[in-house]
Design a protein around this motif. Structure first.
Motif, short mmCIF file in Angstrom:
data_model
loop_
_atom_site.label_atom_id
_atom_site.label_comp_id
_atom_site.label_asym_id
_atom_site.label_seq_id
_atom_site.Cartn_x
_atom_site.Cartn_y
_atom_site.Cartn_z
N UNK A 176 3.37 4.10 -2.28
CA UNK A 176 2.44 3.20 -2.35
C UNK A 176 1.90 2.85 -0.62
N UNK A 177 0.54 3.25 -0.42
CA UNK A 177 0.06 2.87 0.89
C UNK A 177 0.07 1.47 1.43
N UNK A 178 -0.10 0.63 0.03
CA UNK A 178 -0.14 -0.72 0.33
C UNK A 178 1.07 -1.68 0.51
N UNK A 179 2.19 -0.86 0.31
CA UNK A 179 3.41 -1.38 0.16
C UNK A 179 3.92 -2.37 -0.86
N UNK A 180 3.33 -2.14 -1.98
CA UNK A 180 3.41 -2.87 -3.40
C UNK A 180 4.90 -2.42 -3.70
N UNK A 181 5.32 -2.88 -4.89
CA UNK A 181 6.55 -2.68 -5.34
C UNK A 181 6.52 -2.52 -6.94
N UNK A 182 6.01 -1.25 -7.54
CA UNK A 182 6.25 -1.18 -9.01
C UNK A 182 7.52 -1.05 -9.54
N UNK A 183 8.39 -0.41 -8.69
CA UNK A 183 9.96 -0.40 -9.41
C UNK A 183 10.29 -1.64 -9.55
N UNK A 184 10.39 -2.64 -8.65
CA UNK A 184 11.17 -3.88 -8.54
C UNK A 184 10.26 -4.58 -9.70
N UNK B 164 10.40 -11.20 -2.13
CA UNK B 164 10.56 -12.12 -3.54
C UNK B 164 9.57 -11.50 -4.49
N UNK B 165 10.15 -11.28 -5.79
CA UNK B 165 9.39 -10.82 -6.98
C UNK B 165 8.11 -11.57 -7.19
N UNK B 166 7.96 -12.89 -7.15
CA UNK B 166 6.83 -13.58 -7.27
C UNK B 166 5.82 -13.42 -6.32
N UNK B 167 6.31 -13.18 -4.98
CA UNK B 167 5.33 -12.80 -4.02
C UNK B 167 4.80 -11.32 -4.24
N UNK B 168 5.82 -10.35 -4.76
CA UNK B 168 5.53 -8.95 -4.96
C UNK B 168 4.19 -8.94 -6.16
N UNK B 169 4.26 -9.72 -7.02
CA UNK B 169 3.44 -9.68 -8.12
C UNK B 169 2.04 -10.14 -7.75
N UNK B 170 1.95 -11.23 -6.96
CA UNK B 170 0.71 -11.83 -6.22
C UNK B 170 0.15 -10.85 -5.32
N UNK B 171 1.06 -9.97 -4.54
CA UNK B 171 0.27 -9.20 -3.47
C UNK B 171 -0.42 -8.30 -4.38
N UNK B 172 0.35 -7.50 -5.51
CA UNK B 172 -0.15 -6.46 -6.47
C UNK B 172 -1.53 -6.94 -6.99
N UNK B 173 -1.58 -8.13 -7.32
CA UNK B 173 -2.83 -8.84 -7.75
C UNK B 173 -4.17 -8.68 -6.91
N UNK B 174 -3.40 -8.85 -5.61
CA UNK B 174 -4.46 -8.92 -4.52
C UNK B 174 -5.06 -7.33 -4.02
N UNK B 175 -3.82 -6.44 -4.11
CA UNK B 175 -4.20 -5.25 -3.21
C UNK B 175 -4.15 -4.13 -4.15
N UNK B 176 -3.43 -4.02 -5.51
CA UNK B 176 -3.57 -2.74 -6.02
C UNK B 176 -5.04 -2.07 -6.34
N UNK C 190 -1.68 -2.77 -13.02
CA UNK C 190 -2.92 -3.43 -13.47
C UNK C 190 -2.81 -4.43 -14.73
N UNK C 191 -1.86 -4.03 -15.60
CA UNK C 191 -1.71 -4.83 -16.79
C UNK C 191 -0.66 -5.94 -16.39
N UNK C 192 0.27 -5.93 -15.45
CA UNK C 192 1.00 -7.05 -15.22
C UNK C 192 0.55 -8.15 -14.43
N UNK C 193 -0.39 -7.65 -13.65
CA UNK C 193 -1.03 -8.44 -12.49
C UNK C 193 -2.08 -9.32 -13.25
#
Length: 447
Positions: free
Chosen positions: A310-318, A242-254, A280-283
């Motif tokens: 991405x070694x964190x499995x984040x989703x920049x493209x999405x 889910x995109x909403x979860x992707x965004x939260x994971x990025x905020x926590x892990x990027x 960085x800007x989006x999160x």
């Protein structure tokens, strides 16, 4: 044949890019194209249909591409093909000698070599400006199957009514088949033998840029492949996030390692797309530099950033796709940008196809998928009226009409549009604004 005659032939016979978004091919004919390129880069892992088709019909395709070059007045005709496709290269070398303007543009086995912006740079050294069209630098790019469809229209009076589709992965006999347009995905998969995994997921298109589909959806003019994958496969799990979860994971892990930007093919060509800064800007909801968001327009959605880099499995493209869609919905358009010079480091940041397949857990599926063009009996097809960029075709048949394969059932609409044709003999069962359903007499009798 002059350019005007060729344009009419392409539009009336429903010829569009046989992959990607399906851009109407007649609209690519332009007297400013001093170079035309045949794309046989087979961009995505596991896909084989373009090299197979070009190997089998090298003479027909090269002849036709030469004629397209003559029609637009191109000085150079290039066939972009990977060095690894040795059998296809041998077939081409046997026929191109009589055409002095035709040459091979040999490519490395990397991803995404088939992205037309990357392809153009590799074989001509020209950089398409960010957000620009290839014709701006005097280039037009054509798909192998598209050119073969032009050959069929010119020499066999056959419009686009069938499609080559590679059926691979969890099937008994991976193969590339030719099916009538409108055939269901499930019926297409059956041609490759039994499915070898419980609860299979049909992934339509290549593993990097494709999407999860259903067995009931129809094959269109742009359906290149069906990957049959288990529900637990890495690609399926990533696509279902889910995109909403992707965004939260990025905020926590990027961690701002910038690997996504360092390996971004468009960034390496000087385009101002920087996925790590976007993350960085989006999160952080940091809008102090709005260009970071606006520059998402220049993302090609190749998927390397989230599926490989991405070694964190984040989703920049999405996430960038979500922002890009939001900008478009508010009427924003890409700004005029001059690309930066291409750096020497680009050559060392290409992604080998072998490593990409290993990262995607696809190596075990990298098997031969021979081309089989045997006639496929289909009793029912659902033919979409919008299988291309531009206006949907306008239906010219009604329920109860009898049609034959190749007959036009929807004419080009005003503006950018092409004709749509019956892919089987039968009776029109249903006509709507979006599709036409045709059934054979046997199909109707069996109900």
């Amino acid at each position: 044949m002059d350019m005007k005659e060729l344009s009419v032939l392409m539009q009336q016979n429903g010829i569009v890019g046989a992959g990607g978004a399906g851009f109407p091919t007649y609209a690519k004919l332009n007297e400013n194209a001093d170079t035309i390129i045949l794309n046989c880069a087979e961009c995505e892992p596991l896909l084989r249909l373009h090299r197979q088709l070009l190997e089998k019909y090298a003479q027909e395709i090269v002849d036709t591409f030469h004629l397209i070059g003559e029609a637009v007045g191109a000085k150079e005709v290039i066939i972009g093909i990977k060095k690894a496709y040795t059998r296809t290269i041998e077939a081409l070398n046997a026929v191109i000698g009589v055409y002095p303007e035709v040459r091979l543009g040999l490519l490395d086995e990397v991803y995404p070599a088939g992205d037309e912006v990357v392809l153009i740079y590799e074989v001509t050294g020209k950089v398409v400006r960010p957000g620009g069209l290839p014709i701006e630098c005097g280039v037009a790019v054509f798909n192998v199957e598209t050119v073969y469809n032009v050959y069929r229209a010119m020499n066999q009076q056959t419009p686009v009514m069938d499609k080559l589709v590679s059926v691979v992965a969890e099937v008994e006999h991976p193969m590339t088949v030719r099916v009538p347009i409108g055939t269901s995905i499930e019926e297409t998969v059956r041609l490759a033998g039994g499915v070898t995994t419980p609860n299979p997921v049909y992934f339509i298109g290549g593993p990097m840029m494709g999407f999860i589909g259903s067995g009931s959806q129809p094959v269109t003019k742009t359906t290149n492949a069906v990957l049959v994958l288990p529900e637990s496969h890495y690609i399926i799990q990533r696509k279902r996030q889910k995109v909403s979860i992707d965004l939260k994971r990025a905020a926590a892990c990027c961690c701002q390692c910038s690997m996504c930007t360092d390996l971004c093919p468009r960034n390496r060509l000087g385009h101002p797309i920087q996925p790590h800064l976007f993350m960085r800007a989006a999160t952080c909801k940091d809008v102090q530099k709005p260009d970071i968001f606006v520059n998402t327009f220049f993302c090609s959605s190749c998927g390397l950033c989230e599926m490989y880099s991405c070694f964190q499995g984040l989703s920049p493209r999405t996430l960038m796709a979500e922002y890009k869609a939001g900008l478009r919905s508010h009427g924003l358009k890409p700004p005029q940008v001059v690309p930066k010079p291409v750096g020497e480091e680009r050559e060392y940041r290409k992604v080998p196809m072998e490593r990409l397949m290993a990262r995607l857990d696809l190596t075990k599926y990298n098997r031969e998928a021979p081309l089989d063009e045997s006639a496929v009996p289909v009793r029912r097809v659902k033919i979409m009226l919008s299988q291309h960029i531009g206006a949907p075709a306008s239906p010219i048949v009604k329920q109860g009409d009898t049609v034959t394969a190749g007959q036009m059932i929807a004419e080009p609409a005003k503006g950018l549009s092409v004709g749509i044709h019956a892919s089987i003999d039968g009776v029109i069962k249903e006509v709507s604004e979006k599709y036409v359903i045709i059934e054979t007499q046997e199909g109707r009798a069996g109900k």
